[in-house]
Write an enzyme that holds these catalytic residues in place. Structure first.
Site, PDB file in Angstrom:
ATOM      1  N   ILE A  44      78.465  90.588   0.894  1.00 53.66           N
ATOM      2  CA  ILE A  44      79.000  91.517   1.891  1.00 53.66           C
ATOM      3  C   ILE A  44      80.187  90.412   2.488  1.00 53.66           C
ATOM      4  O   ILE A  44      79.877  89.342   3.175  1.00 53.66           O
ATOM      5  CB  ILE A  44      78.001  92.107   2.722  1.00 53.66           C
ATOM      6  CG1 ILE A  44      78.839  93.119   3.608  1.00 53.66           C
ATOM      7  CG2 ILE A  44      77.438  91.222   3.793  1.00 53.66           C
ATOM      8  CD1 ILE A  44      78.050  94.129   4.312  1.00 53.66           C
ATOM      9  N   GLU A  79      75.900  85.909  22.641  1.00 50.22           N
ATOM     10  CA  GLU A  79      76.650  86.344  23.708  1.00 50.22           C
ATOM     11  C   GLU A  79      76.975  87.933  23.478  1.00 50.22           C
ATOM     12  O   GLU A  79      77.071  88.563  24.331  1.00 50.22           O
ATOM     13  CB  GLU A  79      77.814  85.622  24.004  1.00 50.22           C
ATOM     14  CG  GLU A  79      77.826  84.113  24.339  1.00 50.22           C
ATOM     15  CD  GLU A  79      77.121  83.161  23.373  1.00 50.22           C
ATOM     16  OE1 GLU A  79      76.728  82.145  23.717  1.00 50.22           O
ATOM     17  OE2 GLU A  79      77.472  83.511  22.076  1.00 50.22           O
ATOM     18  N   GLN A 101      62.100  66.445  18.822  1.00 48.80           N
ATOM     19  CA  GLN A 101      62.000  65.184  19.947  1.00 48.80           C
ATOM     20  C   GLN A 101      60.578  64.772  19.716  1.00 48.80           C
ATOM     21  O   GLN A 101      60.355  63.646  19.979  1.00 48.80           O
ATOM     22  CB  GLN A 101      62.192  65.807  21.189  1.00 48.80           C
ATOM     23  CG  GLN A 101      61.949  64.741  22.435  1.00 48.80           C
ATOM     24  CD  GLN A 101      63.008  63.771  22.328  1.00 48.80           C
ATOM     25  OE1 GLN A 101      64.176  64.241  21.933  1.00 48.80           O
ATOM     26  NE2 GLN A 101      63.022  62.708  23.226  1.00 48.80           N
ATOM     27  N   LEU A 102      59.432  65.522  19.492  1.00 42.93           N
ATOM     28  CA  LEU A 102      58.097  65.214  19.429  1.00 42.93           C
ATOM     29  C   LEU A 102      57.942  64.442  17.997  1.00 42.93           C
ATOM     30  O   LEU A 102      56.826  63.558  18.149  1.00 42.93           O
ATOM     31  CB  LEU A 102      57.076  66.444  19.681  1.00 42.93           C
ATOM     32  CG  LEU A 102      57.028  66.785  20.874  1.00 42.93           C
ATOM     33  CD1 LEU A 102      56.236  68.124  21.050  1.00 42.93           C
ATOM     34  CD2 LEU A 102      56.635  66.061  22.047  1.00 42.93           C
ATOM     35  N   HIS A 103      58.497  64.450  17.451  1.00 42.07           N
ATOM     36  CA  HIS A 103      58.364  63.751  15.943  1.00 42.07           C
ATOM     37  C   HIS A 103      59.208  62.328  15.966  1.00 42.07           C
ATOM     38  O   HIS A 103      59.135  61.567  15.070  1.00 42.07           O
ATOM     39  CB  HIS A 103      59.114  64.312  14.859  1.00 42.07           C
ATOM     40  CG  HIS A 103      58.275  65.681  13.998  1.00 42.07           C
ATOM     41  ND1 HIS A 103      58.136  66.666  14.574  1.00 42.07           N
ATOM     42  CD2 HIS A 103      57.500  65.354  12.958  1.00 42.07           C
ATOM     43  CE1 HIS A 103      57.169  67.413  13.944  1.00 42.07           C
ATOM     44  NE2 HIS A 103      56.986  66.592  13.087  1.00 42.07           N
ATOM     45  N   GLY A 104      59.887  62.032  17.135  1.00 43.10           N
ATOM     46  CA  GLY A 104      60.356  60.896  17.418  1.00 43.10           C
ATOM     47  C   GLY A 104      61.346  60.567  16.266  1.00 43.10           C
ATOM     48  O   GLY A 104      61.966  61.332  15.827  1.00 43.10           O
ATOM     49  N   PRO A 163      88.953  84.710   9.337  1.00 45.76           N
ATOM     50  CA  PRO A 163      89.397  83.572  10.021  1.00 45.76           C
ATOM     51  C   PRO A 163      89.610  83.723  11.611  1.00 45.76           C
ATOM     52  O   PRO A 163      89.288  83.173  12.380  1.00 45.76           O
ATOM     53  CB  PRO A 163      90.597  83.176   9.573  1.00 45.76           C
ATOM     54  CG  PRO A 163      90.485  83.218   8.042  1.00 45.76           C
ATOM     55  CD  PRO A 163      89.827  84.624   8.021  1.00 45.76           C
ATOM     56  N   GLU A 210      69.593  94.121   9.773  1.00 49.34           N
ATOM     57  CA  GLU A 210      70.176  92.847   9.385  1.00 49.34           C
ATOM     58  C   GLU A 210      69.476  92.020  10.410  1.00 49.34           C
ATOM     59  O   GLU A 210      68.997  90.696  10.210  1.00 49.34           O
ATOM     60  CB  GLU A 210      71.690  92.843   9.374  1.00 49.34           C
ATOM     61  CG  GLU A 210      72.214  91.593   9.409  1.00 49.34           C
ATOM     62  CD  GLU A 210      73.960  91.278   9.655  1.00 49.34           C
ATOM     63  OE1 GLU A 210      74.370  90.255   9.661  1.00 49.34           O
ATOM     64  OE2 GLU A 210      74.516  92.513   9.562  1.00 49.34           O
ATOM     65  N   ARG A 211      69.707  92.355  11.662  1.00 53.03           N
ATOM     66  CA  ARG A 211      69.001  91.502  12.738  1.00 53.03           C
ATOM     67  C   ARG A 211      67.616  91.504  12.931  1.00 53.03           C
ATOM     68  O   ARG A 211      67.175  90.436  13.434  1.00 53.03           O
ATOM     69  CB  ARG A 211      69.621  92.128  14.403  1.00 53.03           C
ATOM     70  CG  ARG A 211      71.139  92.090  14.430  1.00 53.03           C
ATOM     71  CD  ARG A 211      71.791  92.912  15.513  1.00 53.03           C
ATOM     72  NE  ARG A 211      73.348  92.263  15.263  1.00 53.03           N
ATOM     73  CZ  ARG A 211      74.220  93.182  15.831  1.00 53.03           C
ATOM     74  NH1 ARG A 211      73.909  94.243  16.325  1.00 53.03           N
ATOM     75  NH2 ARG A 211      75.457  92.876  15.786  1.00 53.03           N
TER      76      ARG A 211
END
Length: 377
Positions: free
Chosen positions: A124, A365, A334-337, A129, A240-241
């Site tokens: 679809i 937004e 972050q917790l996986h480093g 642009p 869709e949402r």
């Protein structure tokens, strides 16, 4: 708290999806990621297994199943298997639903069976642009000339754009006051495809630019009435949402489960990283918020099935779940480093895939703007 919305028939279908993806998709997915496109053969196999056109009429090869929970199961299994989801979501739940409800019997007989079998792949084309969430800003034009429309314009960020055999194109009708939806077939003169766009995530999903230069589309390929396209698109947005939100919640649940497992097994300073209070609190917060999101998602699925899901509730669900998904991706990585930053890691792929979720289908937004309007603001 039991948050499982599924019944035995859905779990049976889940088993079918899981077996199919493990056999036909997972072994090839890394190559598709490198190539930037999923092999068309997968679509044929998915159609043969009954995974396409789930809600399309049975007499046109579809599943004839209006219950959205079957769609949700397929989406969840795509996420669980780490298989690129947008192409299937677009084909199954955005396009097939338009073609099942907005078409004439002649159009259904021409297109639906191919979409359900995987012989035809659909896209679809809305975004341009200079026009994304603002559909009223599109410039692609359609001029009526006898029994054809002359289509001119450009579309971009089109999922399935390269693979697609049928493209639903939104165009402003010259001489009219609205948008008209036209189905452009693969080899139509004047229809060309631009470059395959390189993306941060969902790399196996072919995403392309499309161009229409004096492209003549038969009036017989128009969906519904002339100038009525905006209404059709608006009516399809809640579904869709809901699809995008299903991806969001399923992905957040997967990332959380993977990270909890990692936090139990990985040690630092002689103890599991999950035993540190900060890390434990991060995971507790995510567990709570993802659980709340699941309850709201289940509610919205039930509302869609009952024909009551409003655009406002779909907007609330979409922005909340996708923002939560990106938050979970960031916290879990972050917790996986350092291991989480490697492209070979599952959490790194999910982190990259997650970012677009707050953008397509209407940005966060725009969702908040719609909700604000519903408050009379």
């Amino acid at each position: 708290m039991d948050t499982n919305p599924y019944e035995a028939e859905h779990e049976y279908f889940r088993s079918t999806c899981r077996t199919f993806l493990a056999r036909e998709a997972v072994p090839h997915h890394d190559k598709w990621e490198q190539d930037g496109i999923i092999d068309r053969d997968l679509w044929h196999k998915a159609g043969g297994t009954g995974l396409l056109g789930l809600d399309a009429p049975v007499d046109h090869g579809g599943g004839g199943q209006p219950d959205f929970r079957f769609t949700a199961v397929f989406i969840e299994e795509l996420v669980r298997a780490g298989v690129t989801a947008p192409g299937f979501v677009a084909h199954n739940d955005l396009i097939s639903s338009y073609l099942a409800t907005r078409t004439t019997e002649d159009q259904r007989s021409r297109w639906l069976s191919g979409l359900c079998s995987g012989e035809l792949i659909a896209a679809i084309a809305l975004t341009e642009p200079d026009a994304g969430s603002d559909l009223g800003g599109i410039r692609t034009s359609a001029t009526r000339d006898g029994d054809t429309y002359v289509l001119n314009g450009q579309k971009t960020f089109i999922t399935n754009g390269e693979n697609a055999d049928l493209v639903i194109v939104a165009a402003k009708t010259v001489g009219g006051r609205g948008i008209t939806l036209l189905v452009v077939e693969r080899d139509t003169p004047g229809f060309t495809r631009g470059r395959r766009l390189e993306k941060v995530g969902w790399r196996a999903s072919d995403t392309s630019e499309l161009f229409f230069d004096d492209c003549r589309v038969p009036v017989a390929n128009r969906l519904g009435a002339e100038n009525a396209g905006m209404g059709y698109l608006m009516s399809g947005l809640p579904r869709e949402r809901l699809c995008i939100s299903t991806v969001a919640v399923a992905t957040a649940e997967k990332m959380l489960a993977d990270t909890v497992r990692h936090a139990r097994e990985r040690t630092a300073f002689g103890q599991p990283v999950g035993s540190f209070q900060h890390n434990k609190f991060v995971l507790a917060e995510l567990d709570t918020e993802i659980g709340v999101a699941r309850v709201f998602l289940n509610h919205c699925m039930a509302e869609l099935n009952a024909g009551r899901l409003t655009g406002t509730d779909a907007a609330k669900l979409k922005w909340w779940t996708t923002e939560l998904q990106t938050k979970a991706a960031d916290r879990c990585l972050q917790l996986h480093g350092g291991y989480g930053y490697l492209t070979e890691s599952s959490i790194a792929r999910e982190w990259a895939n997650s970012r677009v979720q707050t953008i397509y289908g209407g940005t966060t937004e725009i969702m908040k703007e719609l909700i604000g309007r519903s408050l009379g603001l």
